[in-house]
Design a protein around this motif. Sequence first.
Motif, PDB file in Angstrom:
ATOM      1  N   ASP A  71       0.805  56.383  25.039  1.00  0.00           N
ATOM      2  CA  ASP A  71       2.247  56.635  25.080  1.00  0.00           C
ATOM      3  C   ASP A  71       2.530  57.750  26.080  1.00  0.00           C
ATOM      4  OD1 ASP A  71       2.482  54.749  23.137  1.00  0.00           O
ATOM      5  OD2 ASP A  71       2.742  56.157  21.485  1.00  0.00           O
ATOM      6  N   GLY A  72       3.621  57.635  26.788  1.00  0.00           N
ATOM      7  CA  GLY A  72       3.992  58.653  27.763  1.00  0.00           C
ATOM      8  C   GLY A  72       3.311  58.433  29.101  1.00  0.00           C
ATOM      9  N   GLU A  73       3.138  59.502  29.845  1.00  0.00           N
ATOM     10  CA  GLU A  73       2.576  59.436  31.196  1.00  0.00           C
ATOM     11  C   GLU A  73       1.086  59.745  31.242  1.00  0.00           C
ATOM     12  OE1 GLU A  73       3.979  58.465  34.124  1.00  0.00           O
ATOM     13  OE2 GLU A  73       5.580  57.791  32.787  1.00  0.00           O
ATOM     14  N   ALA A  74       0.446  59.936  30.100  1.00  0.00           N
ATOM     15  CA  ALA A  74      -0.969  60.296  30.080  1.00  0.00           C
ATOM     16  C   ALA A  74      -1.740  59.397  29.124  1.00  0.00           C
ATOM     17  CB  ALA A  74      -1.126  61.757  29.663  1.00  0.00           C
ATOM     18  N   LYS A  96      -2.003  58.583  33.739  1.00  0.00           N
ATOM     19  CA  LYS A  96      -2.308  57.150  33.840  1.00  0.00           C
ATOM     20  C   LYS A  96      -2.672  56.729  35.257  1.00  0.00           C
ATOM     21  CE  LYS A  96       0.460  55.432  29.999  1.00  0.00           C
ATOM     22  NZ  LYS A  96       1.557  54.566  29.597  1.00  0.00           N
ATOM     23  N   TYR A  97      -2.050  57.359  36.255  1.00  0.00           N
ATOM     24  CA  TYR A  97      -2.302  56.934  37.634  1.00  0.00           C
ATOM     25  C   TYR A  97      -3.736  57.215  38.080  1.00  0.00           C
ATOM     26  CZ  TYR A  97      -1.618  61.816  39.073  1.00  0.00           C
ATOM     27  OH  TYR A  97      -1.721  63.165  39.218  1.00  0.00           O
ATOM     28  N   ALA A 152      -0.412  48.203  36.391  1.00  0.00           N
ATOM     29  CA  ALA A 152       0.727  49.021  36.804  1.00  0.00           C
ATOM     30  C   ALA A 152       0.326  49.966  37.938  1.00  0.00           C
ATOM     31  CB  ALA A 152       1.272  49.815  35.618  1.00  0.00           C
ATOM     32  N   ASN A 153      -0.901  50.480  37.893  1.00  0.00           N
ATOM     33  CA  ASN A 153      -1.393  51.364  38.962  1.00  0.00           C
ATOM     34  C   ASN A 153      -1.521  50.612  40.277  1.00  0.00           C
ATOM     35  OD1 ASN A 153      -1.501  53.551  37.253  1.00  0.00           O
ATOM     36  ND2 ASN A 153      -3.700  53.428  36.903  1.00  0.00           N
TER      37      ASN A 153
END
Length: 157
Positions: A71-74, A96-97, A152-153
């Motif tokens: 959840d979120g950006e991490a 995540k990236y 997504a990346n």
Amino acid sequence: MRLSNRTKTPIYNFINTLLLMLLCIGIVGFILEKYKFNILGGISYLLIIFPLVLLITYYVNGRQIFEYDSDGEALHFRNRNIVPFLSKPLSDEFPKYKLLKFDTINIFFIKRLYITISSKNNGSTVLKYEISYLTKKEVNDLKFSLNKVIKANKERR
């Protein structure tokens, strides 16, 4: 997505206690057999060997508790043992990236998750987690979530 088998901790504690009790009973049985009864002969060593092999197999199988949160950006991974002094708990959190790829390895009853992330120093780093105690559905959900992040990346690049 959140994934955790923390609710199964009492079951893992019960199995751990049962195996330790089985080993203690085997040692007492071996000592009584060797010095008092002498009925089994050479087979009496199995009273110690069998519970010891089961206990070693249980611990070699890896850390019992695995938690994953996307959840979120991490991405957040936690992996710990129910017996705290046996192994150091793992806890990693990264954006995540940075996730490049992942791989799961199944060898008999041992399952491992290898996560490759990008790093400024070395180019990439491999993180290892033990997922032997996850069910097949939980492993499939984990793979689905990680594939979604990787997809997504790739679209962002």
